[in-house]
Design a protein around this motif. Structure first.
Motif, mmCIF file in Angstrom:
data_model
loop_
_atom_site.group_PDB
_atom_site.id
_atom_site.type_symbol
_atom_site.label_atom_id
_atom_site.label_comp_id
_atom_site.label_asym_id
_atom_site.label_seq_id
_atom_site.Cartn_x
_atom_site.Cartn_y
_atom_site.Cartn_z
ATOM 1 N N ASP A 86 0.750 -1.255 0.000
ATOM 2 C CA ASP A 86 0.000 0.000 0.000
ATOM 3 C C ASP A 86 0.775 1.298 0.000
ATOM 4 O O ASP A 86 1.539 1.564 -0.862
ATOM 5 C CB ASP A 86 -1.016 0.025 1.142
ATOM 6 C CG ASP A 86 -2.273 -0.744 0.778
ATOM 7 O OD1 ASP A 86 -2.574 -0.867 -0.409
ATOM 8 O OD2 ASP A 86 -2.935 -1.242 1.693
ATOM 9 N N ALA A 106 4.698 6.743 -5.311
ATOM 10 C CA ALA A 106 4.701 6.039 -6.597
ATOM 11 C C ALA A 106 6.120 5.769 -7.093
ATOM 12 O O ALA A 106 6.347 4.815 -7.822
ATOM 13 C CB ALA A 106 3.931 6.853 -7.623
ATOM 14 N N SER A 146 6.951 -6.819 -6.021
ATOM 15 C CA SER A 146 5.517 -7.078 -6.141
ATOM 16 C C SER A 146 4.789 -6.095 -5.238
ATOM 17 O O SER A 146 5.335 -5.644 -4.227
ATOM 18 C CB SER A 146 5.181 -8.499 -5.689
ATOM 19 O OG SER A 146 5.843 -9.435 -6.485
ATOM 20 N N TYR A 147 3.551 -5.783 -5.603
ATOM 21 C CA TYR A 147 2.759 -4.850 -4.816
ATOM 22 C C TYR A 147 1.487 -5.525 -4.331
ATOM 23 O O TYR A 147 0.883 -6.313 -5.053
ATOM 24 C CB TYR A 147 2.367 -3.626 -5.659
ATOM 25 C CG TYR A 147 3.553 -2.794 -6.090
ATOM 26 C CD1 TYR A 147 3.984 -1.732 -5.319
ATOM 27 C CD2 TYR A 147 4.237 -3.081 -7.270
ATOM 28 C CE1 TYR A 147 5.074 -0.968 -5.700
ATOM 29 C CE2 TYR A 147 5.332 -2.325 -7.659
ATOM 30 C CZ TYR A 147 5.740 -1.262 -6.867
ATOM 31 O OH TYR A 147 6.813 -0.524 -7.250
ATOM 32 N N TRP A 148 1.097 -5.191 -3.103
ATOM 33 C CA TRP A 148 -0.186 -5.624 -2.577
ATOM 34 C C TRP A 148 -0.981 -4.381 -2.227
ATOM 35 O O TRP A 148 -0.656 -3.657 -1.297
ATOM 36 C CB TRP A 148 -0.016 -6.506 -1.353
ATOM 37 C CG TRP A 148 -1.325 -6.917 -0.723
ATOM 38 C CD1 TRP A 148 -2.519 -7.078 -1.353
ATOM 39 C CD2 TRP A 148 -1.562 -7.215 0.648
ATOM 40 N NE1 TRP A 148 -3.486 -7.464 -0.466
ATOM 41 C CE2 TRP A 148 -2.924 -7.562 0.785
ATOM 42 C CE3 TRP A 148 -0.766 -7.232 1.773
ATOM 43 C CZ2 TRP A 148 -3.492 -7.905 1.995
ATOM 44 C CZ3 TRP A 148 -1.338 -7.588 2.974
ATOM 45 C CH2 TRP A 148 -2.686 -7.919 3.084
ATOM 46 N N HIS A 149 -1.984 -4.113 -3.041
ATOM 47 C CA HIS A 149 -2.852 -2.959 -2.825
ATOM 48 C C HIS A 149 -4.115 -3.449 -2.122
ATOM 49 O O HIS A 149 -4.898 -4.186 -2.702
ATOM 50 C CB HIS A 149 -3.215 -2.299 -4.153
ATOM 51 C CG HIS A 149 -2.019 -1.820 -4.913
ATOM 52 N ND1 HIS A 149 -1.263 -0.752 -4.508
ATOM 53 C CD2 HIS A 149 -1.434 -2.283 -6.043
ATOM 54 C CE1 HIS A 149 -0.271 -0.561 -5.359
ATOM 55 N NE2 HIS A 149 -0.358 -1.483 -6.302
ATOM 56 N N HIS A 192 -7.810 2.129 -5.916
ATOM 57 C CA HIS A 192 -7.343 3.470 -6.302
ATOM 58 C C HIS A 192 -7.571 3.590 -7.798
ATOM 59 O O HIS A 192 -7.639 2.588 -8.499
ATOM 60 C CB HIS A 192 -5.856 3.600 -5.962
ATOM 61 C CG HIS A 192 -5.324 4.975 -6.140
ATOM 62 N ND1 HIS A 192 -4.860 5.443 -7.329
ATOM 63 C CD2 HIS A 192 -5.202 5.994 -5.247
ATOM 64 C CE1 HIS A 192 -4.447 6.696 -7.178
ATOM 65 N NE2 HIS A 192 -4.652 7.042 -5.923
ATOM 66 N N GLU A 208 -5.614 4.165 -10.017
ATOM 67 C CA GLU A 208 -4.486 3.641 -10.788
ATOM 68 C C GLU A 208 -4.276 2.128 -10.632
ATOM 69 O O GLU A 208 -3.447 1.552 -11.322
ATOM 70 C CB GLU A 208 -3.214 4.377 -10.388
ATOM 71 C CG GLU A 208 -3.260 5.857 -10.729
ATOM 72 C CD GLU A 208 -2.009 6.581 -10.285
ATOM 73 O OE1 GLU A 208 -1.038 5.926 -9.887
ATOM 74 O OE2 GLU A 208 -2.014 7.814 -10.340
ATOM 75 N N HIS A 209 -4.991 1.515 -9.689
ATOM 76 C CA HIS A 209 -4.822 0.073 -9.498
ATOM 77 C C HIS A 209 -6.041 -0.517 -8.801
ATOM 78 O O HIS A 209 -6.793 0.169 -8.136
ATOM 79 C CB HIS A 209 -3.566 -0.235 -8.684
ATOM 80 C CG HIS A 209 -3.525 0.454 -7.346
ATOM 81 N ND1 HIS A 209 -4.303 0.080 -6.286
ATOM 82 C CD2 HIS A 209 -2.805 1.509 -6.928
ATOM 83 C CE1 HIS A 209 -4.060 0.855 -5.256
ATOM 84 N NE2 HIS A 209 -3.158 1.742 -5.628
ATOM 85 N N LEU A 210 -6.200 -1.814 -8.952
ATOM 86 C CA LEU A 210 -7.264 -2.536 -8.266
ATOM 87 C C LEU A 210 -6.776 -2.966 -6.885
ATOM 88 O O LEU A 210 -5.587 -2.976 -6.610
ATOM 89 C CB LEU A 210 -7.662 -3.772 -9.074
ATOM 90 C CG LEU A 210 -8.232 -3.503 -10.465
ATOM 91 C CD1 LEU A 210 -8.456 -4.816 -11.194
ATOM 92 C CD2 LEU A 210 -9.529 -2.725 -10.341
ATOM 93 N N SER A 261 -6.777 -6.022 -3.815
ATOM 94 C CA SER A 261 -6.924 -7.474 -3.667
ATOM 95 C C SER A 261 -6.939 -7.807 -2.175
ATOM 96 O O SER A 261 -6.270 -7.153 -1.383
ATOM 97 C CB SER A 261 -5.803 -8.214 -4.382
ATOM 98 O OG SER A 261 -4.590 -8.048 -3.704
#
Length: 84
Positions: free
Chosen positions: A29, A33, A46-49, A53, A55-57, A59
């Motif tokens: 999170d 950027a 890797s990203y965990w959102h 937002h 700009e991204h989904l 999960s």
């Protein structure tokens, strides 16, 4: 860039100058950027959102993998901290 984002970027830059991160890295999170640029690493990022937002989904869980490093900005909410 807000003052808060500038402070985060400056602190991250100092941290990354002293700590060479490598391997598989998970970023959770609320980070600027440009964090990948600040890191200047060839690590696999890797990203965990956890939140949606524009700009991204979002999960509910991070990608299942083994990570060498996880970067988490401590949230203010105890419930959110427990979730992460």
């Amino acid at each position: 860039m807000t003052e808060r984002e500038q402070n985060i970027s400056q602190n991250l830059r100092l941290y990354f100058e002293k700590n060479n991160l490598s391997g598989k890295i998970l970023i959770v999170d609320d980070f600027p950027a440009d964090i990948a640029d600040l890191m200047e690493t060839s690590a696999s990022i890797s990203y965990w959102h956890t939140r949606f937002h524009s700009e991204h989904l979002a999960s509910p869980m991070p990608a299942v993998d083994q990570y060498d490093c996880v970067l988490i900005r401590l949230p203010r909410s105890h419930e959110y901290f427990d979730y992460v």
